[in-house]
Design a protein around this motif. Structure first.
Motif, PDB file in Angstrom:
ATOM      1  N   LEU A 289       0.840  -1.188   0.000  1.00  0.00           N
ATOM      2  CA  LEU A 289       0.000   0.000   0.000  1.00  0.00           C
ATOM      3  C   LEU A 289       0.881   1.246   0.000  1.00  0.00           C
ATOM      4  N   SER A 290       0.412   2.292  -0.661  1.00  0.00           N
ATOM      5  CA  SER A 290       1.161   3.549  -0.679  1.00  0.00           C
ATOM      6  C   SER A 290       1.098   4.200   0.696  1.00  0.00           C
ATOM      7  N   VAL A 291       2.005   5.130   0.937  1.00  0.00           N
ATOM      8  CA  VAL A 291       2.008   5.854   2.212  1.00  0.00           C
ATOM      9  C   VAL A 291       0.695   6.610   2.381  1.00  0.00           C
ATOM     10  N   ALA A 292       0.176   7.153   1.294  1.00  0.00           N
ATOM     11  CA  ALA A 292      -1.093   7.879   1.361  1.00  0.00           C
ATOM     12  C   ALA A 292      -2.230   6.955   1.782  1.00  0.00           C
ATOM     13  N   GLU A 293      -2.253   5.751   1.223  1.00  0.00           N
ATOM     14  CA  GLU A 293      -3.305   4.787   1.571  1.00  0.00           C
ATOM     15  C   GLU A 293      -3.195   4.350   3.027  1.00  0.00           C
ATOM     16  N   ILE A 294      -1.972   4.110   3.484  1.00  0.00           N
ATOM     17  CA  ILE A 294      -1.762   3.715   4.874  1.00  0.00           C
ATOM     18  C   ILE A 294      -2.140   4.849   5.813  1.00  0.00           C
ATOM     19  N   SER A 295      -1.758   6.051   5.440  1.00  0.00           N
ATOM     20  CA  SER A 295      -2.104   7.230   6.236  1.00  0.00           C
ATOM     21  C   SER A 295      -3.612   7.302   6.446  1.00  0.00           C
ATOM     22  N   GLU A 296      -4.381   7.070   5.374  1.00  0.00           N
ATOM     23  CA  GLU A 296      -5.842   7.131   5.452  1.00  0.00           C
ATOM     24  C   GLU A 296      -6.391   5.991   6.315  1.00  0.00           C
ATOM     25  N   GLN A 297      -5.794   4.808   6.183  1.00  0.00           N
ATOM     26  CA  GLN A 297      -6.292   3.649   6.937  1.00  0.00           C
ATOM     27  C   GLN A 297      -6.106   3.795   8.438  1.00  0.00           C
ATOM     28  N   VAL A 298      -5.109   4.554   8.855  1.00  0.00           N
ATOM     29  CA  VAL A 298      -4.881   4.714  10.295  1.00  0.00           C
ATOM     30  C   VAL A 298      -5.397   6.057  10.818  1.00  0.00           C
ATOM     31  N   GLY A 299      -6.240   6.716  10.025  1.00  0.00           N
ATOM     32  CA  GLY A 299      -6.954   7.870  10.540  1.00  0.00           C
ATOM     33  C   GLY A 299      -6.345   9.231  10.298  1.00  0.00           C
ATOM     34  N   TYR A 300      -5.397   9.340   9.349  1.00  0.00           N
ATOM     35  CA  TYR A 300      -4.782  10.636   9.045  1.00  0.00           C
ATOM     36  C   TYR A 300      -5.152  11.060   7.634  1.00  0.00           C
ATOM     37  N   SER A 301      -5.907  12.152   7.520  1.00  0.00           N
ATOM     38  CA  SER A 301      -6.251  12.676   6.197  1.00  0.00           C
ATOM     39  C   SER A 301      -5.098  13.485   5.617  1.00  0.00           C
ATOM     40  N   ASN A 302      -4.222  13.969   6.491  1.00  0.00           N
ATOM     41  CA  ASN A 302      -3.064  14.758   6.064  1.00  0.00           C
ATOM     42  C   ASN A 302      -1.822  13.864   6.084  1.00  0.00           C
ATOM     43  N   GLN A 303      -1.340  13.527   4.889  1.00  0.00           N
ATOM     44  CA  GLN A 303      -0.197  12.613   4.786  1.00  0.00           C
ATOM     45  C   GLN A 303       1.053  13.201   5.424  1.00  0.00           C
ATOM     46  N   GLY A 304       1.239  14.505   5.308  1.00  0.00           N
ATOM     47  CA  GLY A 304       2.411  15.145   5.902  1.00  0.00           C
ATOM     48  C   GLY A 304       2.405  15.033   7.416  1.00  0.00           C
ATOM     49  N   LYS A 305       1.242  15.239   8.034  1.00  0.00           N
ATOM     50  CA  LYS A 305       1.139  15.111   9.487  1.00  0.00           C
ATOM     51  C   LYS A 305       1.395  13.675   9.917  1.00  0.00           C
ATOM     52  N   PHE A 306       0.834  12.730   9.134  1.00  0.00           N
ATOM     53  CA  PHE A 306       1.077  11.313   9.430  1.00  0.00           C
ATOM     54  C   PHE A 306       2.568  11.006   9.408  1.00  0.00           C
ATOM     55  N   ALA A 307       3.279  11.458   8.371  1.00  0.00           N
ATOM     56  CA  ALA A 307       4.708  11.177   8.239  1.00  0.00           C
ATOM     57  C   ALA A 307       5.499  11.774   9.398  1.00  0.00           C
ATOM     58  N   ALA A 308       5.102  12.979   9.831  1.00  0.00           N
ATOM     59  CA  ALA A 308       5.804  13.632  10.939  1.00  0.00           C
ATOM     60  C   ALA A 308       5.612  12.861  12.239  1.00  0.00           C
ATOM     61  N   VAL A 309       4.369  12.397  12.498  1.00  0.00           N
ATOM     62  CA  VAL A 309       4.085  11.632  13.722  1.00  0.00           C
ATOM     63  C   VAL A 309       4.811  10.285  13.677  1.00  0.00           C
ATOM     64  N   PHE A 310       4.809   9.659  12.503  1.00  0.00           N
ATOM     65  CA  PHE A 310       5.474   8.363  12.344  1.00  0.00           C
ATOM     66  C   PHE A 310       6.972   8.489  12.616  1.00  0.00           C
ATOM     67  N   LYS A 311       7.596   9.530  12.051  1.00  0.00           N
ATOM     68  CA  LYS A 311       9.041   9.718  12.244  1.00  0.00           C
ATOM     69  C   LYS A 311       9.360   9.994  13.706  1.00  0.00           C
ATOM     70  N   LYS A 312       8.499  10.728  14.375  1.00  0.00           N
ATOM     71  CA  LYS A 312       8.717  10.998  15.797  1.00  0.00           C
ATOM     72  C   LYS A 312       8.644   9.714  16.610  1.00  0.00           C
ATOM     73  N   GLN A 313       7.773   8.791  16.187  1.00  0.00           N
ATOM     74  CA  GLN A 313       7.597   7.521  16.892  1.00  0.00           C
ATOM     75  C   GLN A 313       8.741   6.550  16.629  1.00  0.00           C
ATOM     76  N   PHE A 314       9.181   6.441  15.368  1.00  0.00           N
ATOM     77  CA  PHE A 314      10.140   5.401  14.989  1.00  0.00           C
ATOM     78  C   PHE A 314      11.518   5.929  14.588  1.00  0.00           C
ATOM     79  N   GLY A 315      11.660   7.241  14.458  1.00  0.00           N
ATOM     80  CA  GLY A 315      12.951   7.792  14.089  1.00  0.00           C
ATOM     81  C   GLY A 315      13.263   7.704  12.618  1.00  0.00           C
ATOM     82  N   LEU A 316      12.302   7.202  11.819  1.00  0.00           N
ATOM     83  CA  LEU A 316      12.456   7.079  10.370  1.00  0.00           C
ATOM     84  C   LEU A 316      11.186   7.560   9.699  1.00  0.00           C
TER      85      LEU A 316
END
Length: 330
Positions: A289-316
């Motif tokens: 699945l694309s990052v955009a699709e995964i972002s939507e599946q876990v409740g983030y309509s804003n892909q940029g916000k999702f990526a920022a939260v993910f990086k804060k959680q995992f460091g990547l």
């Protein structure tokens, strides 16, 4: 009840298997909801230590009841390294042992061991005082340890004791924890030494920290918290405001948040964010699945916000995480 009887009753439960070696007995949990292991090392007649690793919301417990009453078991000392463990008190209220805390009780779990965060690592000591008295008199005499005194100090009138471990107690427990990966039989002799030091310290502590078992939750309050957790995690694309959930259960928003934090150890928002990120990491590693699709599946309509939260959680970033997992899997 002797430890062998406890183990025998445990392996009668569905999903539990056993693996024996010269120095230990390992119970293995494998169920649809998760897996885990409890490795028992007998140290002296009447004294056994178990190392516990669980990745499951529950571990079904045998029925230790007789004549409809709760059977008094061995003295149990539990040390939580990681996670959260639910304990039911004599008055049927619920308390929770979390990272760095110890509990002492003579009461078995009812129906099942519950791990609200679905992960738990820790140690448990099983002290069968009757067997100790009959077969290990030299242990108590040589080291001047009176296990009845430990029970009387920490568990008067059948009470359950819960408190953060003092620095001296935690130092010994940390050394015991590190021995799980040390080669046997050297580790066994070290386990014996540190276990005796631990109970000697508990017996002779001048100032015992007050028990936190007085901070409890009722069955109804725990049930509300667990039902809320199911609602907010059943479909991560949905958003449920706390006020809406509180209205659903006819409680105040403040009460709802207190119940949830008491059971799961985190605010609703932080807990849900971690669940979402864990699911996102799983999808990145196991799907295309694309990052955009995964972002939507876990409740983030804003892909940029999702990526920022993910990086804060995992460091990547999400893509960096996916590439690292692909490399790991060859």
């Amino acid at each position: 009840m002797k430890i062998d009887d406890i183990i025998r009753k445990c392996i009668e439960m569905p999903g539990i298997s056993i693996k024996r070696s010269d120095f230990s007995t390992e119970l293995l949990l494998k169920e649809k909801e998760g897996k885990g292991s409890m490795t028992f090392f007998p140290l002296f007649p009447g004294v056994t230590i178990a190392y516990i690793f669980v990745n499951s919301p529950t571990w079904t417990a045998p029925n230790f009841r007789e004549d409809s009453s709760i059977e008094k078991g061995p003295m149990l000392l539990n040390y939580c390294v990681t996670g959260r463990c639910e304990i039911i008190l004599n008055n049927e209220n619920f308390v929770y042992v979390k990272d760095g805390e110890i509990s002492l009780t003579e009461r078995f779990a009812q129906k099942q061991y519950v791990y609200p965060r679905r992960i738990y690592e820790g140690m448990e000591f099983f002290i069968d005082i009757d067997t100790l008295t009959a077969q290990s008199v030299w242990v108590q005499g040589e080291f001047d340890i009176n296990f009845h005194k430990v029970v009387d100090r920490f568990c008067p009138d059948g009470a359950t004791y819960i408190s953060p471990a003092t620095s001296e107690v935690e130092e010994i427990l940390t050394k015991l924890w590190s021995l799980f990966d040390v080669s046997i039989p050297f580790s066994i002799s070290q386990m014996k030494i540190y276990t005796l030091a631990l109970f000697s310290l508990l017996q002779n502590q001048n100032d015992i920290p007050p028990s936190q078992a007085c901070t409890f939750f009722t069955e109804t309050q725990v049930d509300i918290a667990k039902r809320v957790e199911k609602i907010i995690t059943s479909d991560l694309r949905q958003h449920h405001p706390a006020w809406e959930l509180a209205a659903q259960f006819s409680v105040s928003e403040t009460s709802l948040k207190n119940y949830f934090r008491g059971v799961f150890g985190q605010n609703i928002s932080i807990y849900l964010r971690e669940v979402r990120m864990k699911k996102a990491a799983e999808l990145l590693a196991t799907t295309k699945l694309s990052v955009a699709e995964i972002s939507e599946q876990v409740g983030y309509s804003n892909q940029g916000k999702f990526a920022a939260v993910f990086k804060k959680q995992f460091g990547l970033s999400p893509l960096e995480y996916r590439r690292s997992k692909n490399l790991e899997n060859g």
